[in-house]
Design an enzyme around this catalytic site. Structure first.
Site, mmCIF file in Angstrom:
data_model
loop_
_atom_site.group_PDB
_atom_site.id
_atom_site.type_symbol
_atom_site.label_atom_id
_atom_site.label_comp_id
_atom_site.label_asym_id
_atom_site.label_seq_id
_atom_site.Cartn_x
_atom_site.Cartn_y
_atom_site.Cartn_z
ATOM 1 N N MET A 1 18.245 90.600 89.322
ATOM 2 C CA MET A 1 19.395 91.397 89.723
ATOM 3 C C MET A 1 19.013 92.855 89.643
ATOM 4 S SD MET A 1 23.212 91.537 88.072
ATOM 5 C CE MET A 1 22.650 92.314 86.569
ATOM 6 N N VAL A 4 13.613 97.286 89.856
ATOM 7 C CA VAL A 4 12.938 97.825 88.685
ATOM 8 C C VAL A 4 11.913 98.850 89.152
ATOM 9 C CG1 VAL A 4 11.547 97.301 86.655
ATOM 10 C CG2 VAL A 4 13.257 95.660 87.427
ATOM 11 N N LYS A 19 15.524 99.889 85.243
ATOM 12 C CA LYS A 19 16.219 98.939 86.109
ATOM 13 C C LYS A 19 17.477 99.575 86.686
ATOM 14 C CE LYS A 19 17.711 94.125 86.329
ATOM 15 N NZ LYS A 19 17.752 92.845 85.616
ATOM 16 N N ASP A 117 19.359 81.847 82.668
ATOM 17 C CA ASP A 117 18.652 82.000 83.940
ATOM 18 C C ASP A 117 17.139 81.932 83.720
ATOM 19 O OD1 ASP A 117 18.526 82.211 86.685
ATOM 20 O OD2 ASP A 117 18.619 84.397 86.712
#
Length: 512
Positions: A1, A4, A19, A117
């Site tokens: 998500m 970076v 990030k 995740d």
């Protein structure tokens, strides 16, 4: 998500990763705020975990009402990129990576964080051999509210646990399932339940049986144990990490020993049939009554005969065992019936490379109890199995070169596997260096409960250094109880380089 970026910290003079999450144009305000809250949640979750296999968080900054996470820069590739470039990997390599990821998950679960995740794209393989779990963007933190909408399923469908696909409350076992899928994909080249669409993939996760792995070799039992549909039936995290480290070191798993009762190994003794006892002849003029429990008395007599046979057999075995022990002891001399023995196992050459390791094993003492002070063997004989301890020390990172003091994430790191011969056991150990004190001095206690795995792994990081030069040293593990044993030394080096801070931030292309 998010994206970076590689950046430079002007204050501390180091490279970092930053990030960024940029909301798509036209996204409703509520959804945009939820994205930013997830990024802040990621920072919060990662900050709660202090472990060498978890990404280290430095700071959270806000610019233009958007949060930015500043974290350590890991130079390397993701496991997903590695698999895409080179294809399936050998089971031993996959087991090593899996053990490191599982160590990170256990640290996260201990801090009350579920990752949710776990997949190859969120596992980084650094150039110095470190395995790093990253991206806690959808992690669930114990004691906080969820950031998902009702009915929303987040995460990668093919790595999602069945209970999460069904909308049930996840637990640490859900992360273990995802790790099992990751291991399957690492050795087979594809995840086991991947289908054409996310919906059909979720249906396969819930309903279909695990396709038998073809390339997993010794890793197959671990994968199958982690991918059981019922979370309560999945292999426990501690046992799974233990098995993964054995396979990662090139060993093979052994079946659990069968627990036997004390007489289970004794041969069956059958007594000869007892001849019938003639009944008394009745005297004329009297009435003779036969007892009604004749069959019961016969059964008791047979039982007594069987017991007597077992006693004789046990005495014979005791005498034979005593004779053998006396012969091994050099003619039967004794010191009251106790004996001790010790021996050294194999050792590996230590080095300063990440793969360097050293191991030593020693047997403890075995105590015997005899029926007499002189050891004549006139009574029963019992022997307590000898305790043993084996220590293997390996370098996770054998050297460091850069600005000093080195951070814990980059300094030389070591793992020691301590194995006992039997449980329960309590091992007292400490890290020692050839020169000076280690970074983590002092005696520590490692408890092995009854029925627990016989191997445990402990870790340490060496952050000591010499200004403007290179520190060469060696590290080992010393055990003082239940037996005295010391592993061979493993060498390492810390080189301090002068870093000149530069001005201005440098940004480049997003890292993969």
């Amino acid at each position: 998500m998010g994206t970076v970026w590689r950046a430079h910290d002007d204050v501390l003079g180091r490279e970092v990763a930053v990030k960024e999450v940029r909301a798509p144009a036209g996204l409703p305000t509520a959804d945009r705020n939820r994205m930013y809250q997830r990024l802040e949640r990621e920072a919060w979750a990662a900050a709660r975990i202090s472990h060498r296999n978890v990404i280290t968080l430095y700071d959270v900054a806000t610019d233009d009402e958007r949060p930015w996470i500043v974290m350590e820069l890991v130079r390397g590739v993701s496991l997903a990129d590695q698999l895409d470039a080179e294809g399936p990997m050998p089971p031993q390599r996959a087991a090593h990576i899996g053990a490191e990821v599982l160590a990170a998950l256990r640290a996260a679960h201990g801090a009350g964080v579920l990752h949710r995740d776990v997949k190859p794209g969120n596992v980084l393989l650094s150039n110095d051999g470190r395995v790093v779990l990253t991206d806690f963007g959808i992690a669930m933190v114990e004691g906080t509210q969820a950031l998902t909408m009702t009915g929303e399923v987040i995460g990668s469908p093919e790595f999602l646990a069945p209970e999460r696909a069904l909308g049930r409350t996840p637990g640490p076992e859900s992360d273990l399932w995802s790790l099992g899928v990751l291991l399957y994909a690492a050795v087979e080249g594809h995840s086991p339940f991947r289908q054409d669409t996310p919906l059909s993939t979720l249906r396969a996760v819930v309903d279909e049986e695990l396709p038998a792995p073809q390339r997993a070799g010794p890793l197959a039992p671990v994968i199958e144990g982690l991918l059981r549909k019922d979370p309560a039936e999945r292999t426990a995290a501690e046992r799974a990490e233990h098995d993964l480290r054995i396979i990662g070191a090139g060993g093979t798993l052994r079946a659990d020993p069968v627990r036997a009762t004390p007489l289970s190994s004794m041969p069956t003794v059958t007594s000869p049939p007892t001849p019938p006892i003639p009944l008394p002849t009745p005297v004329p003029g009297t009435t003779s009554t036969v007892p009604a429990d004749t069959d019961g008395r016969r059964a008791r007599r047979a039982s007594l005969a069987l017991t007597a046979g077992l006693v004789i057999l046990l005495l014979a075995l005791g005498g034979l065992t005593y004779a053998l022990l006396s012969r091994d002891g050099g003619g039967g001399g004794g010191d009251g019936g106790s004996s001790s023995s010790g021996g050294s196992g194999g050792s590996a050459t230590a080095g300063d490379s990440p793969g360097a390791s050293a191991s030593t094993s020693y047997g403890g003492s075995s105590s015997s109890s005899h029926g007499g002070g002189s050891g004549s063997g006139s009574g029963g004989h019992t022997t307590t199995p000898a305790q043993s301890v084996r220590v293997n020390v390996s370098a996770v990172r054998g050297s460091y070169s850069g600005a000093c003091p080195p951070s814990a994430a980059a300094a030389p790191a070591f793992a020691a596997t301590i194995t006992v011969g039997r449980t329960p056991a309590e091992v007292e150990y400490r890290w020692v260096t050839k020169s000076g004190e280690p970074s983590d001095p002092g005696w520590k206690t490692l408890d092995f409960g009854s029925g627990d795995a016989k191997s445990r792994t402990v870790n340490t990081t060496e952050t000591r250094y010499e200004d403007g030069g290179t520190l060469h040293n060696e590290i080992a593990v010393e055990v003082r109880s239940p037996v005295a044993v010391k592993s061979d030394y493993v060498a390492y080096a810390v080189t301090c380089e002068v870093v000149t801070p530069s001005t201005g931030a440098t940004t480049g292309s997003p890292t993969p």
